[in-house]
Design a protein around this motif. Sequence first.
Motif, PDB file in Angstrom:
ATOM      1  N   MET A 171     -34.402 -19.482 -24.095  1.00 21.09           N
ATOM      2  CA  MET A 171     -35.774 -18.979 -23.927  1.00 21.09           C
ATOM      3  C   MET A 171     -36.586 -19.904 -23.018  1.00 21.09           C
ATOM      4  SD  MET A 171     -36.656 -16.161 -25.304  1.00 21.09           S
ATOM      5  CE  MET A 171     -35.652 -14.966 -26.174  1.00 21.09           C
ATOM      6  N   TRP A 174     -35.374 -19.607 -19.287  1.00 24.45           N
ATOM      7  CA  TRP A 174     -35.857 -18.366 -18.672  1.00 24.45           C
ATOM      8  C   TRP A 174     -37.351 -18.462 -18.361  1.00 24.45           C
ATOM      9  CZ3 TRP A 174     -33.104 -15.233 -23.045  1.00 24.45           C
ATOM     10  CH2 TRP A 174     -31.742 -15.086 -22.722  1.00 24.45           C
ATOM     11  N   THR A 175     -38.114 -18.983 -19.326  1.00 23.30           N
ATOM     12  CA  THR A 175     -39.573 -19.071 -19.142  1.00 23.30           C
ATOM     13  C   THR A 175     -39.915 -19.934 -17.936  1.00 23.30           C
ATOM     14  OG1 THR A 175     -40.027 -18.730 -21.489  1.00 23.30           O
ATOM     15  CG2 THR A 175     -41.737 -19.844 -20.212  1.00 23.30           C
ATOM     16  N   LYS A 192     -36.105 -12.947 -15.748  1.00 23.02           N
ATOM     17  CA  LYS A 192     -36.885 -11.946 -16.484  1.00 23.02           C
ATOM     18  C   LYS A 192     -35.979 -10.840 -17.027  1.00 23.02           C
ATOM     19  CE  LYS A 192     -41.259  -9.460 -16.020  1.00 23.02           C
ATOM     20  NZ  LYS A 192     -42.319  -9.055 -15.079  1.00 23.02           N
ATOM     21  N   MET A 195     -34.174 -12.176 -20.081  1.00 22.68           N
ATOM     22  CA  MET A 195     -35.039 -12.210 -21.264  1.00 22.68           C
ATOM     23  C   MET A 195     -35.300 -10.790 -21.776  1.00 22.68           C
ATOM     24  SD  MET A 195     -38.772 -14.024 -21.941  1.00 22.68           S
ATOM     25  CE  MET A 195     -38.340 -15.723 -21.640  1.00 22.68           C
ATOM     26  N   TYR A 198     -32.267  -9.698 -23.704  1.00 24.75           N
ATOM     27  CA  TYR A 198     -32.209 -10.399 -24.996  1.00 24.75           C
ATOM     28  C   TYR A 198     -33.139  -9.734 -26.015  1.00 24.75           C
ATOM     29  CZ  TYR A 198     -32.700 -14.011 -28.555  1.00 24.75           C
ATOM     30  OH  TYR A 198     -32.715 -14.673 -29.758  1.00 24.75           O
ATOM     31  N   VAL A 237     -41.744 -10.265 -24.202  1.00 28.48           N
ATOM     32  CA  VAL A 237     -41.556 -11.207 -23.084  1.00 28.48           C
ATOM     33  C   VAL A 237     -42.867 -11.918 -22.764  1.00 28.48           C
ATOM     34  CG1 VAL A 237     -41.085 -11.365 -20.601  1.00 28.48           C
ATOM     35  CG2 VAL A 237     -39.577 -10.023 -22.077  1.00 28.48           C
ATOM     36  N   GLN A 240     -43.684 -14.430 -25.571  1.00 24.41           N
ATOM     37  CA  GLN A 240     -42.768 -15.576 -25.551  1.00 24.41           C
ATOM     38  C   GLN A 240     -43.142 -16.540 -24.431  1.00 24.41           C
ATOM     39  OE1 GLN A 240     -40.115 -16.222 -27.724  1.00 24.41           O
ATOM     40  NE2 GLN A 240     -39.900 -18.185 -26.663  1.00 24.41           N
TER      41      GLN A 240
END
Length: 404
Positions: A171, A174-175, A192, A195, A198, A237, A240
């Motif tokens: 996480m 990805w962020t 993106k 994520m 996921y 998304v 998060q």
Amino acid sequence: MSEETISQTVPPVRDWPAVDLPGSDFDPVLTELMREGPVTRISLPNGEGWAWLVTRHDDVRLVTNDPRFGREAVMDRQVTRLAPHFIPERGAVGFLDPPDHTRLRRTVAAAFTARGVERVRERSRGMLDELVDAMLRAGPPADLTEAVLSPFPIAVICELMGVPATDRHAMHTWTQLILSSSHGAEVSERAKNDMNTYFSDLIGLRADSTGEDVTSLLGAAVGRDEITLAEAVGLAVLLQIGGEAVTNNSGQMFHLLLSRPELAERLRCEPEIRPRAIDELLRWIPHRNAVGLSRIALEDVEIRGVRIRAGDAVYVSYLAANRDPEVFPDPDTIDFGRSPNPHVSFGFGPHYCPGGMLARLESELLVDAILDRVPGLKLAVAPEDVPFKKGALIRGPEALPVTW
């Protein structure tokens, strides 16, 4: 007011290069724009054309809360913007207007109420204590960002979201790729998509859930046909990614407190003022570069004698609103006794950040734990030698070298 008078008030278009700024320096271009007037025009490094910029506190609150300014209309426009790539997805909550926006936000509201946030307080405090314990065991010097300020918000937002601890690292990766402009559009888009996939899988597994975490609430709402899976994934998304903003905010907060040790010492000696002091730091800290997402005027609107035409793009600056001298006397001064303090650091109106209460909780826990448990904490380098992130939309230290 006549057409002639209004036309005379149209300001020139100002280029806003939005360069990386050191520490908590306030953007000098934004300072000039604030001096030029309450409604100016800007051109940012990417996108096309120009946009209006609104900087006064009252006007910012008007634009963000007025249905005559919409987000959905931005979808099909290459509005001038900071980010080099612009990949909004239809149905994403950040680009919805009421009533769809209201319907979508309602599904997760329970997780972000005072009760919902309290649900994770003790677990959050426990996770934070473990991180501080590990830093103290390893001994000085340390990178406060790597040791505490980065892993803590990730752990808390994953806890609130219902993301298993084993997936926290993915996480975070990805962020960072989504939020950075330095890797290029293709890398951000791939992160993106990963994520999205996921959360699509995770929410899909929770259609009959009665859990209180966000993905369970979203899964149940999809199961009841209140929202679509695509809408649920888009919201997950956004939440998060937003959860990691605390890393940057708290990084700036501790950089400031350790650069001005008299502020940190006062918070150590007067713990009762900490909640109000944190609010003041949230007001004062310039948490982002330039501006965020624009809105489109859906009809002609007049603000401070300037006519904004239907179809024009409009930005608000929360940073400027937080320095409005009409609302915050002596706005450039950090005043821990400031009251009232109606800052707009979490936004305003329908798109107000749902995680505002959670961010406050995390900031309070961090200040308590770090100031009380590491009383000799100080910067291991000069304040100006602390490296800050480059090419990021959200401002914050890359690392925060400390010793004690």
